[in-house]
Design an enzyme around this catalytic site. Sequence first.
Site, PDB file in Angstrom:
ATOM      1  N   GLU A 146      -5.241  -8.650   1.019  1.00  0.00           N
ATOM      2  CA  GLU A 146      -5.892  -8.313   2.292  1.00  0.00           C
ATOM      3  C   GLU A 146      -7.362  -8.053   2.041  1.00  0.00           C
ATOM      4  OE1 GLU A 146      -4.262  -5.026   4.595  1.00  0.00           O
ATOM      5  OE2 GLU A 146      -2.223  -5.704   4.196  1.00  0.00           O
ATOM      6  N   GLU A 198       0.798  -1.228   0.000  1.00  0.00           N
ATOM      7  CA  GLU A 198       0.000   0.000   0.000  1.00  0.00           C
ATOM      8  C   GLU A 198       0.831   1.279   0.000  1.00  0.00           C
ATOM      9  OE1 GLU A 198      -2.885  -0.164   3.151  1.00  0.00           O
ATOM     10  OE2 GLU A 198      -3.898  -1.887   2.291  1.00  0.00           O
TER      11      GLU A 198
HETATM   12  C1  FCB Z   1      -4.426  -2.012   5.593  1.00  0.00           C
HETATM   13  C2  FCB Z   1      -3.029  -2.320   6.092  1.00  0.00           C
HETATM   14  C3  FCB Z   1      -2.979  -3.340   7.188  1.00  0.00           C
HETATM   15  C4  FCB Z   1      -4.136  -3.200   8.143  1.00  0.00           C
HETATM   16  C5  FCB Z   1      -5.453  -3.091   7.418  1.00  0.00           C
HETATM   17  C6  FCB Z   1      -6.654  -2.986   8.318  1.00  0.00           C
HETATM   18  O1  FCB Z   1      -4.441  -0.737   5.046  1.00  0.00           O
HETATM   19  O2  FCB Z   1      -2.218  -2.779   5.037  1.00  0.00           O
HETATM   20  O3  FCB Z   1      -1.738  -3.258   7.814  1.00  0.00           O
HETATM   21  O4  FCB Z   1      -3.913  -2.126   8.985  1.00  0.00           O
HETATM   22  O5  FCB Z   1      -5.424  -2.001   6.550  1.00  0.00           O
END
Ligand code: FCB
Length: 445
Positions: free
Chosen positions: A348, A167
């Site tokens: 994620e 990110e």
């Molecule tokens: C993302 C991050 C991760 C976590 C989630 C909830 O942006 O990559 O580390 O904090 O959000």
Amino acid sequence: MSKFRFKEDFVWGVATSSYQIEGAAHEDGRGESIWDTFCRVPGKVVKGESGDVACDHYHRFEEDLDLMAELGVNAYRFSIAWPRVQPDGRGAFNEKGIAFYERLVDGLLKRGIQPFATLYHWDLPQALQAEQNGWESRDTAYRFADYARKIGAVLGDRVASIATHNEPWCTAWLGNATGYFAPGNADLKKAAHVAHHLLLSHGLAVQALRADGVKAPLGIVLNQSPAHGATDAPEDLAAASLEYAKFVRWYMDPIFKGEYPDEALQWYGANGPQEVIREGDFDIIGTPLDFLGINYYTRIFASACGEKRPPDVHGFTDMDWEIYPEGLTELLTKLNAEYELPPIFITENGCASKDVLENGRVQDTERIRFYDLHLAALSEAAQKGVDVAGYFAWSLLDNFEWASGYDKRFGMVYVDYETQRRTLKDSAHWYSEVIAEHAGAEASR
Ligand code: FCB
């Protein structure tokens, strides 16, 4: 029979990151990171908490690997703490830090779990911040490539993949434009320079790893969302298009098209990256990738006149993020139409909820609903022709949620921070059933 339809060798995983779970912040030669520093600034993190101890994973990783084996996942996405491996971000490497990740990777392989490594999940060595303003400096991109090279040499033949960044939007924007994350700068121009150097560092690292003959597939992890106007009014639609350009296209276009999007460049104006772009940068940034990781949490809901709250359709999570699973199908099919994409992993996806441990059980039905809806949306994208290779739930464990501290729980496994005791939540049991059903459906194909 599994209701989700994915390809045969689909990867089912869980994800974490170093600073959020490891703890042992001052052990075995680990250097300081910008998050250690940031957590000490009053008012930056809820209740003044930090990742000093976190889930104590550094000492308890064998137990955590056993939990993953119990879940039945076939992959684990983790990140490597640069300051643990190279305390000052340049020069000497720390053998003890490297040995930890070797033990972790070997422990995964022993249990039949594929290691998906991320090189940078926000914990920059503090020394690079102090000496040269971190990612504002072009030199940091070269330091990152050196560090990547070392990891490639040590782990490149054992890991299933290497992602350069997690990110970069968060590092650039939240860390440097709003100051909500480390290092805490609030300066648009700095953020634009940081973003460019992050992209450059990504390309340099991929080139260096390839030149060294690293066999693991290489990629990057971007957080993405589709953007919708709050109404169909032209001003709102224009606001949505601009947000999408700043959030998604700002990273996708340089990597896959060799340029920044005009719409966002115009918005940056004199605060854009023009001063730091050098000839040949886009060739480096656009080095072909083996995979793209996408982190998906919610959509962007844009309005021309300040913030507007989206309608309550699927509800909101404990972060107050809108639950919007259909956005995942929309995003992936749109990307697939607009870019030449390598295979996609959802690296994620998950939600925070107010979990309570009662009589040894956590009934997180909201989280089950969240995962179920998003896996269905992902399955739909796969049916529509997107090359979806795997899914990583965020997160294995409750952990240090950055500026929100320990208050927000994202895990499938509940962590009692007083005792460090782990308890599988209902969602963990649900996830392992989904994985087993899918494996069963595969076997009977
Ligand atoms: C993302 C991050 C991760 C976590 C989630 C909830 O942006 O990559 O580390 O904090 O959000």
